[in-house]
Write a protein that holds these residues in place. Sequence first.
Motif, PDB file in Angstrom:
ATOM      1  N   TYR C  67       1.088  -1.551  -0.287  1.00  0.00           N
ATOM      2  CA  TYR C  67      -0.507   0.234   0.326  1.00  0.00           C
ATOM      3  C   TYR C  67       1.273   1.284   0.289  1.00  0.00           C
ATOM      4  O   TYR C  67       1.843   1.269   0.762  1.00  0.00           O
ATOM      5  CB  TYR C  67      -1.040  -0.077   1.388  1.00  0.00           C
ATOM      6  CG  TYR C  67      -2.135  -0.923   1.310  1.00  0.00           C
ATOM      7  CD1 TYR C  67      -3.652  -0.934   0.505  1.00  0.00           C
ATOM      8  CD2 TYR C  67      -1.565  -2.674   2.362  1.00  0.00           C
ATOM      9  CE1 TYR C  67      -3.869  -1.812   0.687  1.00  0.00           C
ATOM     10  CE2 TYR C  67      -2.145  -3.476   1.551  1.00  0.00           C
ATOM     11  CZ  TYR C  67      -3.862  -3.091   1.289  1.00  0.00           C
ATOM     12  OH  TYR C  67      -4.694  -3.968   0.941  1.00  0.00           O
ATOM     13  N   PHE C  68       0.684   1.789  -1.219  1.00  0.00           N
ATOM     14  CA  PHE C  68       1.641   3.115  -1.192  1.00  0.00           C
ATOM     15  C   PHE C  68       0.881   4.151  -0.245  1.00  0.00           C
ATOM     16  O   PHE C  68       0.082   4.916  -0.207  1.00  0.00           O
ATOM     17  CB  PHE C  68       1.882   3.748  -2.780  1.00  0.00           C
ATOM     18  CG  PHE C  68       2.243   2.560  -3.158  1.00  0.00           C
ATOM     19  CD1 PHE C  68       3.738   2.722  -3.327  1.00  0.00           C
ATOM     20  CD2 PHE C  68       1.849   2.254  -4.199  1.00  0.00           C
ATOM     21  CE1 PHE C  68       3.761   1.734  -4.037  1.00  0.00           C
ATOM     22  CE2 PHE C  68       1.698   0.814  -5.465  1.00  0.00           C
ATOM     23  CZ  PHE C  68       3.759   1.159  -4.771  1.00  0.00           C
ATOM     24  N   THR C  69       1.883   5.330   0.207  1.00  0.00           N
ATOM     25  CA  THR C  69       1.178   6.059   1.132  1.00  0.00           C
ATOM     26  C   THR C  69       2.503   7.445   1.036  1.00  0.00           C
ATOM     27  O   THR C  69       3.124   7.635   0.104  1.00  0.00           O
ATOM     28  CB  THR C  69       1.845   5.772   3.077  1.00  0.00           C
ATOM     29  OG1 THR C  69       3.352   5.581   3.205  1.00  0.00           O
ATOM     30  CG2 THR C  69       1.180   4.296   3.137  1.00  0.00           C
ATOM     31  N   SER C  70       1.905   8.504   1.860  1.00  0.00           N
ATOM     32  CA  SER C  70       3.426   9.518   1.455  1.00  0.00           C
ATOM     33  C   SER C  70       5.480   9.443   2.267  1.00  0.00           C
ATOM     34  O   SER C  70       5.598  10.819   1.802  1.00  0.00           O
ATOM     35  CB  SER C  70       2.285  10.123   2.277  1.00  0.00           C
ATOM     36  OG  SER C  70       2.377  11.119   3.795  1.00  0.00           O
ATOM     37  N   GLY C  71       4.818   8.484   3.289  1.00  0.00           N
ATOM     38  CA  GLY C  71       6.150   8.040   3.355  1.00  0.00           C
ATOM     39  C   GLY C  71       6.130   7.013   4.698  1.00  0.00           C
ATOM     40  O   GLY C  71       5.036   6.923   4.863  1.00  0.00           O
ATOM     41  N   GLY C  72       7.327   7.612   5.967  1.00  0.00           N
ATOM     42  CA  GLY C  72       7.466   6.175   6.810  1.00  0.00           C
ATOM     43  C   GLY C  72       6.726   6.920   7.678  1.00  0.00           C
ATOM     44  O   GLY C  72       6.150   5.526   8.055  1.00  0.00           O
ATOM     45  N   THR C  73       6.117   8.368   7.713  1.00  0.00           N
ATOM     46  CA  THR C  73       5.329   8.700   9.319  1.00  0.00           C
ATOM     47  C   THR C  73       3.661   8.150   9.160  1.00  0.00           C
ATOM     48  O   THR C  73       3.273   7.597   9.824  1.00  0.00           O
ATOM     49  CB  THR C  73       5.307  10.422   9.167  1.00  0.00           C
ATOM     50  OG1 THR C  73       7.293  10.647   9.688  1.00  0.00           O
ATOM     51  CG2 THR C  73       4.358  10.387  10.003  1.00  0.00           C
ATOM     52  N   GLU C  74       3.603   8.354   7.958  1.00  0.00           N
ATOM     53  CA  GLU C  74       2.104   8.108   7.597  1.00  0.00           C
ATOM     54  C   GLU C  74       1.737   5.940   7.415  1.00  0.00           C
ATOM     55  O   GLU C  74       0.785   6.136   8.686  1.00  0.00           O
ATOM     56  CB  GLU C  74       1.746   8.212   5.807  1.00  0.00           C
ATOM     57  CG  GLU C  74       0.350   7.751   5.675  1.00  0.00           C
ATOM     58  CD  GLU C  74       0.034   8.280   4.410  1.00  0.00           C
ATOM     59  OE1 GLU C  74       0.383   8.892   4.012  1.00  0.00           O
ATOM     60  OE2 GLU C  74      -1.193   7.357   3.659  1.00  0.00           O
ATOM     61  N   ALA C  75       2.958   5.678   7.066  1.00  0.00           N
ATOM     62  CA  ALA C  75       2.867   4.151   7.522  1.00  0.00           C
ATOM     63  C   ALA C  75       2.347   3.800   8.629  1.00  0.00           C
ATOM     64  O   ALA C  75       1.953   3.004   9.163  1.00  0.00           O
ATOM     65  CB  ALA C  75       3.802   3.834   6.547  1.00  0.00           C
ATOM     66  N   ASP C  76       3.052   4.924   9.501  1.00  0.00           N
ATOM     67  CA  ASP C  76       3.519   4.317  11.171  1.00  0.00           C
ATOM     68  C   ASP C  76       2.383   4.357  11.907  1.00  0.00           C
ATOM     69  O   ASP C  76       1.120   3.493  12.487  1.00  0.00           O
ATOM     70  CB  ASP C  76       4.696   4.778  11.707  1.00  0.00           C
ATOM     71  CG  ASP C  76       6.544   4.247  11.207  1.00  0.00           C
ATOM     72  OD1 ASP C  76       6.204   2.949  10.747  1.00  0.00           O
ATOM     73  OD2 ASP C  76       7.301   4.915  11.545  1.00  0.00           O
ATOM     74  N   ASN C  77       1.771   5.528  11.515  1.00  0.00           N
ATOM     75  CA  ASN C  77       0.076   6.294  11.916  1.00  0.00           C
ATOM     76  C   ASN C  77      -0.558   5.288  11.409  1.00  0.00           C
ATOM     77  O   ASN C  77      -1.603   4.779  13.063  1.00  0.00           O
ATOM     78  CB  ASN C  77       0.283   7.651  11.791  1.00  0.00           C
ATOM     79  CG  ASN C  77       0.595   8.617  12.514  1.00  0.00           C
ATOM     80  OD1 ASN C  77       0.107   9.362  13.303  1.00  0.00           O
ATOM     81  ND2 ASN C  77       2.007   8.175  12.323  1.00  0.00           N
ATOM     82  N   TRP C  78      -0.979   4.730  10.425  1.00  0.00           N
ATOM     83  CA  TRP C  78      -1.559   4.273  10.184  1.00  0.00           C
ATOM     84  C   TRP C  78      -1.185   2.922  10.294  1.00  0.00           C
ATOM     85  O   TRP C  78      -2.942   2.166  11.382  1.00  0.00           O
ATOM     86  CB  TRP C  78      -1.562   4.099   8.688  1.00  0.00           C
ATOM     87  CG  TRP C  78      -1.953   3.029   7.826  1.00  0.00           C
ATOM     88  CD1 TRP C  78      -4.070   2.899   8.089  1.00  0.00           C
ATOM     89  CD2 TRP C  78      -2.573   2.061   6.510  1.00  0.00           C
ATOM     90  NE1 TRP C  78      -5.133   1.887   7.388  1.00  0.00           N
ATOM     91  CE2 TRP C  78      -4.086   1.793   6.481  1.00  0.00           C
ATOM     92  CE3 TRP C  78      -1.698   2.663   5.941  1.00  0.00           C
ATOM     93  CZ2 TRP C  78      -4.224   0.974   5.056  1.00  0.00           C
ATOM     94  CZ3 TRP C  78      -1.710   1.960   4.226  1.00  0.00           C
ATOM     95  CH2 TRP C  78      -3.124   0.895   4.241  1.00  0.00           C
ATOM     96  N   ALA C  79      -0.721   2.165  10.592  1.00  0.00           N
ATOM     97  CA  ALA C  79      -0.831   0.681  11.432  1.00  0.00           C
ATOM     98  C   ALA C  79      -0.800   0.474  12.414  1.00  0.00           C
ATOM     99  O   ALA C  79      -1.312  -0.379  13.531  1.00  0.00           O
ATOM    100  CB  ALA C  79       1.638   0.065  11.192  1.00  0.00           C
ATOM    101  N   ILE C  80      -0.583   1.148  13.478  1.00  0.00           N
ATOM    102  CA  ILE C  80      -0.924   1.734  15.104  1.00  0.00           C
ATOM    103  C   ILE C  80      -1.873   1.412  15.220  1.00  0.00           C
ATOM    104  O   ILE C  80      -2.651   1.476  15.482  1.00  0.00           O
ATOM    105  CB  ILE C  80       0.268   2.374  15.453  1.00  0.00           C
ATOM    106  CG1 ILE C  80       1.655   1.972  15.491  1.00  0.00           C
ATOM    107  CG2 ILE C  80      -0.228   2.590  17.334  1.00  0.00           C
ATOM    108  CD1 ILE C  80       2.597   2.887  15.966  1.00  0.00           C
ATOM    109  N   LEU C  81      -2.557   3.192  14.288  1.00  0.00           N
ATOM    110  CA  LEU C  81      -3.443   3.555  14.663  1.00  0.00           C
ATOM    111  C   LEU C  81      -4.706   2.397  14.106  1.00  0.00           C
ATOM    112  O   LEU C  81      -6.051   2.713  14.750  1.00  0.00           O
ATOM    113  CB  LEU C  81      -3.761   5.093  14.255  1.00  0.00           C
ATOM    114  CG  LEU C  81      -3.105   6.322  14.849  1.00  0.00           C
ATOM    115  CD1 LEU C  81      -3.566   7.682  14.712  1.00  0.00           C
ATOM    116  CD2 LEU C  81      -2.813   6.488  16.309  1.00  0.00           C
ATOM    117  N   GLY C  82      -4.509   2.138  12.932  1.00  0.00           N
ATOM    118  CA  GLY C  82      -5.764   1.040  12.446  1.00  0.00           C
ATOM    119  C   GLY C  82      -5.838   0.067  12.924  1.00  0.00           C
ATOM    120  O   GLY C  82      -7.167  -0.530  12.795  1.00  0.00           O
ATOM    121  N   VAL C  83      -4.844  -0.898  13.706  1.00  0.00           N
ATOM    122  CA  VAL C  83      -4.349  -1.709  14.128  1.00  0.00           C
ATOM    123  C   VAL C  83      -5.455  -2.093  15.230  1.00  0.00           C
ATOM    124  O   VAL C  83      -6.089  -2.523  15.808  1.00  0.00           O
ATOM    125  CB  VAL C  83      -3.225  -2.350  14.305  1.00  0.00           C
ATOM    126  CG1 VAL C  83      -3.162  -4.118  15.491  1.00  0.00           C
ATOM    127  CG2 VAL C  83      -2.921  -2.970  12.672  1.00  0.00           C
TER     128      VAL C  83
END
Lengths: 123, 79, 395
Positions: C67-83
Amino acid sequence: MYSELVMEHFRNPRNIGVIENADGVGEVGNPQCGDMMRITIKVKDDILEDIKFQTLGCGAAVATSSMVTEMAKGKKLDEAMDITNQAVAEALGGLPPAKMHCSNLAADGLQAAIKDYRARHKA
Amino acid sequence: MTKDLATNKLPVFDLVRCKQCRICAHFCPKDCIAFNDEGDPYLARPEACTSCRMCEYMCPDWAVSLEAPSEGQPDIEAA
Amino acid sequence: MDRVVYMDHASTTPTDPEVVAVMLPWMSEQFGNPSTMYSLGLRGAKVVQNARESIAHTINADPEEIYFTSGGTEADNWAILGVADAHSKKGRHLITSTIEHHAVLESMEYLEKRGCEITRVPVDGGGLIDPEEVRRALRPDTVLVSIMYANNEIGTIEPIADIGRITREAGVLFHVDAVQAAGKLPLDVEELGVDMLSMSAHKFYGPKGVGLMYLRKRTRVTPLLHGGGQERGRRAGTTNVPGIVGMAKALELADNRMAEDAVREAALRDRLWEGLSAGIEAIHLNGDPVRRLPGNLNVRLDGIEGESMVLMLDMEGICVSSGSACTTGSLEPSHVLLAIGIPAEHAHGSLRATLGRSTTTEDVDHFIKVFPPIVDRLRQMSPIWCENCVCKQRN
């Protein structure tokens, strides 16, 4: 990030060192906070004849230390006591907002040294 | 010095996966890894190994893993 | 000042010219939106799909798991908040470490303020996490473990595969922040046993503003960005075609030259450390001496503050960063250095040099030559550095 004047004082700080047998010593800050300053002063006829500093700290801390010694040198003690942190920052053409706390060291250090002198020379 | 938290584990080389690039030996801080005549890596100095795992991390082929040595044969070459 | 010695590759890297070249058409004549029905847009969709396949192949995943994101910060945020959101019925406990990047730590703190419980496992003096600490922290209501592969400040490489075995055994999702590791260490999501993995293109000579999250199939994660149906409805926002094309190229290049770069950068890093420690007294290595990223060097110097070193080195054309409060924009020094047991007053005097592809032996030697006089000068003006005093007897 820093103004040219701040960088100039950082590159070529004025009045670095320690006065041997100083009339007053001011030490403020704490290495744990990342900044610390020691000011030594020589007083003659109620006038700051000489002043030197040592500073551990960032560019702003070094520049404000340097500037406050320039501003205080040759002044009467009462006048020197009136130098505020704000005035030092203004003399440097301002500091970035995140760095204002670094400038607190300088005038505080000077005032501590003058208080030390006065405590030692109570009439 | 580096002491691995999962202590006493030693590198074992999967020679089916290994392409003999030698990066494991390059990153070994103790020069524990040597190569036989076929060019296959083996743990030549198990006593010097600190289980730091750099060989495992750097191996591009996932051919190195750290395992607890089997009885009496800490330096055995994995098949 | 002509010479520029860039030694801050952990911060960002220059985009590889080959990467720039493959990106250019997708910002000019091939500007179409991939979510459209005409061929101008569909060509973009095709190239994004190729990029997805190439990246998936590199990390041993399926293309549908990228899944493409705007960068590492978005991916980290998404993983944690999303789960945390998608699994709140199972529990509200998450596990991380004390030395994670702020993108992870701040996301955890955000959840903590909203009622989640966070366990932050400690690290040893080299920054290493003991996988058994993760095992001990697991609870029936744990929904996620998030641990970085390699640390951004001290370069420590964490035992991800071991932690992956533990989380798999426990049936708990495992997210890995691989922002610093991507392009430098081999990545294989199966070997590592991870369910989610973040990376950011500009750390491996790709463009800024693009990253990705690997998300294992059938993993439930609530979207962070809501809008159009891009990325199979899980990450809205117009597809960043040039960025994605550039990231795929950058990862391919990094993967091809990984071993070569690693060997070269580690040798230069060791040369730098040997040179600095020979020429300067009271200089100490921060972090694990061995188990760290090849190009990472992090040192501390008694009696000096970090920002002043950074500014002085900048005058010599050298770009490095510091763990001092003044450079982190807060009053606290680096949380990573504090976590590995370095006292605050020493953490303020830390300096990080991260070497990269462009770093040469001459760069390293230039650093070794210009740094000692800077250290002398700053120590001369330091109130806590004096000849023969206690500061020298510390280690």
